[in-house]
Design a protein around this motif. Structure first.
Motif: not given
Length: 121
Positions: A48-52, A56-61
């Motif tokens: 679903v999502a990650t915070v490093t 930095n954050t990343r998300y599923a579309d």
């Protein structure tokens, strides 16, 4: 021993919001990243999502623009703010952390037990 415990799940109507929390505790030296996965009935677990470590954050579309992941570096907490929820967001949500338990040790992934989120009218 390391534990990840999720909380904040529940039943919400479509269009509503929920905020999930994840508490990491135990013999933690450092946390590289924290994230969230989910698993709907009959489906494979999906990211679903990650915070490093440098925030930095990343998300599923499928959740981009609706969900926000964050973390508190002091308390070793992670949060998933979920807005504009849809029935297809219904799933068990799992917290994960990539962390090391001692100086010089390798980082490995730890998982929580999950919290149920149900989006239904």
């Amino acid at each position: 021993q390391v534990q990840l415990v999720e909380s904040g799940g529940g039943l919400v109507q479509p269009g509503g919001s929920l905020r999930l929390s994840c508490a990491a505790s135990g013999s933690i030296f450092s946390i590289n990243s924290m994230g969230w996965y989910r698993q709907a009935p009959g489906k494979q677990r999906e990211w679903v999502a990650t915070v490093t470590g440098n925030s930095n954050t990343r998300y599923a579309d499928s959740v981009k623009g609706r969900f926000t992941v964050s973390r508190d570096y002091v308390t070793n907490m992670s949060y998933l703010q979920m807005n504009s929820l849809k029935p297809e967001d219904t799933a068990v949500y799992y917290c994960t952390a990539a962390l090391s338990t001692a100086w010089g040790s390798s980082s490995r992934d730890y998982w929580g037990q999950g919290t149920q989120v149900t989006v239904s009218s």
